[in-house]
Design a protein around this motif. Structure first.
Motif, PDB file in Angstrom:
ATOM      1  N   UNK A 264      27.874  -8.574 -13.165  1.00 22.10           N
ATOM      2  CA  UNK A 264      27.785  -9.908 -12.563  1.00 22.10           C
ATOM      3  C   UNK A 264      27.765  -9.824 -11.037  1.00 22.10           C
ATOM      4  N   UNK A 265      28.646  -8.980 -10.482  1.00 21.18           N
ATOM      5  CA  UNK A 265      28.730  -8.859  -9.029  1.00 21.18           C
ATOM      6  C   UNK A 265      27.438  -8.293  -8.440  1.00 21.18           C
ATOM      7  N   UNK A 266      26.898  -7.263  -9.070  1.00 16.10           N
ATOM      8  CA  UNK A 266      25.707  -6.624  -8.530  1.00 16.10           C
ATOM      9  C   UNK A 266      24.464  -7.495  -8.729  1.00 16.10           C
ATOM     10  N   UNK A 267      24.398  -8.196  -9.840  1.00 20.92           N
ATOM     11  CA  UNK A 267      23.277  -9.109 -10.064  1.00 20.92           C
ATOM     12  C   UNK A 267      23.300 -10.233  -9.038  1.00 20.92           C
ATOM     13  N   UNK A 268      24.502 -10.755  -8.762  1.00 25.12           N
ATOM     14  CA  UNK A 268      24.627 -11.809  -7.743  1.00 25.12           C
ATOM     15  C   UNK A 268      24.233 -11.304  -6.369  1.00 25.12           C
ATOM     16  N   UNK A 269      24.349  -9.987  -6.145  1.00 29.83           N
ATOM     17  CA  UNK A 269      23.967  -9.394  -4.856  1.00 29.83           C
ATOM     18  C   UNK A 269      22.492  -9.033  -4.803  1.00 29.83           C
ATOM     19  N   UNK A 270      21.720  -9.417  -5.843  1.00 31.20           N
ATOM     20  CA  UNK A 270      20.280  -9.188  -5.829  1.00 31.20           C
ATOM     21  C   UNK A 270      19.841  -7.874  -6.426  1.00 31.20           C
ATOM     22  N   UNK A 271      20.741  -7.186  -7.147  1.00 33.88           N
ATOM     23  CA  UNK A 271      20.390  -5.911  -7.767  1.00 33.88           C
ATOM     24  C   UNK A 271      20.035  -6.096  -9.235  1.00 33.88           C
ATOM     25  N   UNK A 272      19.204  -5.218  -9.734  1.00 39.52           N
ATOM     26  CA  UNK A 272      18.917  -5.166 -11.164  1.00 39.52           C
ATOM     27  C   UNK A 272      19.771  -4.069 -11.775  1.00 39.52           C
ATOM     28  N   UNK A 273      20.549  -4.410 -12.780  1.00 41.32           N
ATOM     29  CA  UNK A 273      21.466  -3.447 -13.399  1.00 41.32           C
ATOM     30  C   UNK A 273      20.909  -3.025 -14.755  1.00 41.32           C
ATOM     31  N   UNK A 274      20.778  -1.720 -14.950  1.00 47.96           N
ATOM     32  CA  UNK A 274      20.270  -1.167 -16.201  1.00 47.96           C
ATOM     33  C   UNK A 274      21.311  -0.237 -16.811  1.00 47.96           C
ATOM     34  N   UNK A 275      21.566  -0.393 -18.106  1.00 48.02           N
ATOM     35  CA  UNK A 275      22.495   0.477 -18.823  1.00 48.02           C
ATOM     36  C   UNK A 275      21.700   1.514 -19.616  1.00 48.02           C
ATOM     37  N   UNK A 276      22.119   2.769 -19.504  1.00 46.66           N
ATOM     38  CA  UNK A 276      21.448   3.849 -20.221  1.00 46.66           C
ATOM     39  C   UNK A 276      22.473   4.640 -21.036  1.00 46.66           C
ATOM     40  N   UNK A 277      22.208   4.786 -22.319  1.00 45.38           N
ATOM     41  CA  UNK A 277      23.067   5.578 -23.204  1.00 45.38           C
ATOM     42  C   UNK A 277      22.307   6.842 -23.572  1.00 45.38           C
ATOM     43  N   UNK A 278      22.806   7.984 -23.133  1.00 45.54           N
ATOM     44  CA  UNK A 278      22.106   9.235 -23.410  1.00 45.54           C
ATOM     45  C   UNK A 278      23.104  10.380 -23.535  1.00 45.54           C
ATOM     46  N   UNK A 279      23.573  10.659 -24.745  1.00 42.05           N
ATOM     47  CA  UNK A 279      24.544  11.754 -24.926  1.00 42.05           C
ATOM     48  C   UNK A 279      23.982  13.125 -24.571  1.00 42.05           C
ATOM     49  N   UNK A 280      22.644  13.273 -24.587  1.00 41.81           N
ATOM     50  CA  UNK A 280      22.040  14.566 -24.262  1.00 41.81           C
ATOM     51  C   UNK A 280      22.283  14.959 -22.806  1.00 41.81           C
ATOM     52  N   UNK A 281      22.600  13.974 -21.965  1.00 39.81           N
ATOM     53  CA  UNK A 281      22.883  14.262 -20.554  1.00 39.81           C
ATOM     54  C   UNK A 281      24.294  14.813 -20.359  1.00 39.81           C
ATOM     55  N   UNK A 282      25.077  14.852 -21.410  1.00 44.70           N
ATOM     56  CA  UNK A 282      26.482  15.247 -21.301  1.00 44.70           C
ATOM     57  C   UNK A 282      26.763  16.574 -22.004  1.00 44.70           C
ATOM     58  N   UNK A 283      25.756  17.403 -22.159  1.00 46.73           N
ATOM     59  CA  UNK A 283      25.938  18.711 -22.772  1.00 46.73           C
ATOM     60  C   UNK A 283      26.400  19.725 -21.724  1.00 46.73           C
ATOM     61  N   UNK A 284      26.639  20.945 -22.159  1.00 48.89           N
ATOM     62  CA  UNK A 284      27.098  21.987 -21.239  1.00 48.89           C
ATOM     63  C   UNK A 284      26.017  22.388 -20.238  1.00 48.89           C
ATOM     64  N   UNK A 285      24.745  22.229 -20.618  1.00 48.10           N
ATOM     65  CA  UNK A 285      23.630  22.567 -19.727  1.00 48.10           C
ATOM     66  C   UNK A 285      22.632  21.408 -19.727  1.00 48.10           C
TER      67      UNK A 285
END
Length: 363
Positions: free
Chosen positions: A119-140
């Protein structure tokens, strides 16, 4: 009347705050963020992250300069708009929030923080995107992260549950990002977190004064800066104390493994008499398993939750814990993100919020 465009006024810098707030308000008027009149003082204070006293001083100066006119009950009409200068940088900024799992799996307080932050960032004119990606949290995660970031361009990244390999990748790439949590040793990315060192230090002193000499610190497996800071604070509080012993129990987040570790402790000749538990969901497991094994809380063993959760407010006995207001956490994150958007850096790279001690019946 507020414009729906992405011309939100920049966050004032803390050099001369009244003067910076004047500049920020004037900039917002010139860029067309407000048209006929300014919103109320409360909304402006929230948007610009300044006190009402600072805001009123800035508004008075703008009034003297002929930019504003007071109407009715503190309503302020815009008298002149200045010249709107096209700005290639005024396009809508994208804030990407990266998490390993569904937001439904997040603790309620973190879900609240994310909703408030959006809400705060949208009110400040930003576009907020949520990304769910467990592959980014591996050991490599390097190859996956490179492809993912390239296909999802963002002005600033907010990283949740960032373990060390992920942090090191973002650090090497020099991307604008904010760690929601603490950085691993040797990493200097901007971060916002609870002051877990202070939490561990306070808990150690409290338990010592209550007569506890053998303390178990219960943490999730993995290298997380906040956990490291908590352990350091606890050890610092008990350093040199005669008879003080600290045992760190690192579990894999499963109930079975955590209970097995507690059973191992209970079989020791001198088992721990107090448990400091990281993760509000795990403190209930610790308490219930101890009571199932015949240990009374707090008569036989003390339990402190390092973190807070609404469910802990309904427990009996009430659980001693530490808490940071989610709205306060969201506000500090929003300030840091807006500074990154506007300047590419933050004034304080390591932001730590002091938690409040919430006394309970478990100690």
């Amino acid at each position: 009347m507020k414009s729906s465009s992405s011309t939100s006024p920049r966050l004032p810098r803390r050099l001369s705050l009244v003067a910076e707030t004047v500049d920020s308000l004037r900039e917002g008027i010139q860029n067309g963020h407000w048209h006929d009149r300014l919103p109320g003082e409360r909304e402006l204070c929230e948007s610009l992250q300044v006190s009402r006293r600072t805001l009123r001083s800035a508004l008075a100066e703008l009034g003297r300069d002929g930019w504003l006119e007071v109407e009715g009950r503190q309503g302020r009409r815009i008298k002149k708009h200045g010249s709107v200068t096209p700005n290639a940088e005024s396009g809508r900024k994208t804030i990407a929030i990266l998490t390993p799992g569904s937001f439904l799996s997040l603790p309620p307080r973190i879900s609240f923080v994310m909703d408030t932050l959006r809400d705060k960032l949208t009110a400040a004119g930003c576009e907020v995107q949520f990304h769910i990606n467990p592959a980014c949290y591996t050991a490599n995660p390097g190859r996956v992260l490179a492809k993912f970031v390239e296909s999802h361009p963002a002005t600033v990244w907010i990283i949740l549950s960032a373990h060390e390999p992920l942090q090191r990748w973002f650090n090497r790439q020099k991307l604008a990002c904010l760690i929601l949590g603490s950085c691993a040793p040797g990493i200097s990315l901007p971060s916002v977190d609870v002051d877990f060192h202070a939490t561990g230090h306070h808990a150690g002193g409290l338990l010592w004064r209550k007569g506890h000499r053998r303390i178990a610190l219960v943490l999730f497996k993995g290298i997380y800066g906040g956990d490291i800071a908590c352990e350091e604070g606890l050890r610092e509080a008990l350093k040199g104390m005669p008879g003080a012993q600290i045992q760190v129990l690192r579990h894999d987040a499963s109930t079975a493994h955590l209970c097995a570790l507690i059973d191992e402790c209970l079989r020791l000749p001198n088992p721990p008499t107090a448990y400091l538990v990281g993760g509000a969901t795990h403190v209930l497991t610790v308490m219930m398993h101890l009571m199932r094994r015949g240990r009374r809380v707090p008569a036989d063993v003390a339990v402190i939750s390092r973190d807070n959760d609404p469910i802990l407010e309904t427990s009996s006995p009430s659980i001693t814990r530490y808490a940071v207001k989610p709205a306060q956490l969201a506000g500090r994150i929003a300030i840091a993100v807006r500074q990154l958007v506007e300047t590419g850096t933050v004034s304080n790279k390591t932001i730590r919020l002091m938690p409040a001690f919430v006394p309970g019946e478990s100690v």
